[in-house]
Scaffold this active site. Sequence first.
Site, PDB file in Angstrom:
ATOM      1  N   ILE A  72       0.994  -1.199   0.152  1.00  9.38           N
ATOM      2  CA  ILE A  72      -0.007  -0.133   0.253  1.00  9.38           C
ATOM      3  C   ILE A  72       0.900   1.218  -0.068  1.00  9.38           C
ATOM      4  O   ILE A  72       1.607   1.550   0.989  1.00  9.38           O
ATOM      5  CB  ILE A  72      -1.001   0.111   1.169  1.00  9.38           C
ATOM      6  CG1 ILE A  72      -1.876   1.128   1.000  1.00  9.38           C
ATOM      7  CG2 ILE A  72      -0.293  -0.211   2.614  1.00  9.38           C
ATOM      8  CD1 ILE A  72      -3.166   1.083   2.192  1.00  9.38           C
ATOM      9  N   GLU A  73       0.935   2.058  -1.137  1.00 10.73           N
ATOM     10  CA  GLU A  73       1.881   3.003  -1.384  1.00 10.73           C
ATOM     11  C   GLU A  73       1.564   4.402  -1.237  1.00 10.73           C
ATOM     12  O   GLU A  73       0.618   4.697  -2.166  1.00 10.73           O
ATOM     13  CB  GLU A  73       2.433   2.662  -2.795  1.00 10.73           C
ATOM     14  CG  GLU A  73       4.024   3.315  -3.005  1.00 10.73           C
ATOM     15  CD  GLU A  73       4.733   3.027  -4.283  1.00 10.73           C
ATOM     16  OE1 GLU A  73       5.677   3.788  -4.556  1.00 10.73           O
ATOM     17  OE2 GLU A  73       4.464   1.935  -4.820  1.00 10.73           O
TER      18      GLU A  73
END
Length: 268
Positions: free
Chosen positions: A160-161
């Site tokens: 999850i960036e």
Amino acid sequence: MARNRPTVADLRALKGKRQLSKLRVTSLEEAEAAERAGIDLLSVTYALMLDPRFRDAAPTCFAVPGDEYGMMGATSDEILRTAVKLKAASADAVYCSASDRTIRRLADEHIPVCGHVGLIPTHSTWTGGFKAVGKTAETAELVWRQVKALEQAGAFAAEIEVVPAEVASAISRRSSLVLISMGAGAGCDAQYLFAEDVLGLNRGHYPRHAKVYRNLAAEHDRIQQERIAAFKEYAGDIASGAYPAANHVIGVDAGEMRKFEDFLSGQA
């Protein structure tokens, strides 16, 4: 104390209990250093994963080969074939940012898949380029839908960036996925950085979430200057006749040499 390589079930059981560490490594030296440092998860290149020396270097790190194949426009069939080869080479999972259909196909073949949500570099044109995703309620809902789609496709984890920490934390509490934070705060299940950033080897832009622990770029520059200096001295010694010296060559008995010269003198 010796440790065992974790399984997917182990990682799921650790969700919400402790933060895992993850690094992107590209060499056997980095993999060995990560192993000896106690890093939990590694993102690795395909070449490194397929190197038979990799597991000697990092026997207990959970290894997830990256998405080089997918970024070259591979079909689902090609991605599946590659994933099977990687798993046979001791990959613990594969990273895949392809379609949910492709991820479902991998999961159907019992290949653990780590997906990607938020800022997905290969798909960033759809979310406005290389910038945070989830700063509005609408885009936060997009990240939530991405997570739910990965769950339904059979992924066990997702990077999850560059998602706001509060948004990522709220999603992580409501998801069965092992969420691996790249600039998404400590409310996820793991923290992920690139070794080149940690080591100070990145000569370009450092992302906001990166933390530099060493300045190996300066050390590499120093070593390069030493290389240049050594090569210059070598060339200079050749020009001056200082190399090769007597101790660098093999001698021959004077009598034997005279016999050889007599032989040569009789040749046409």
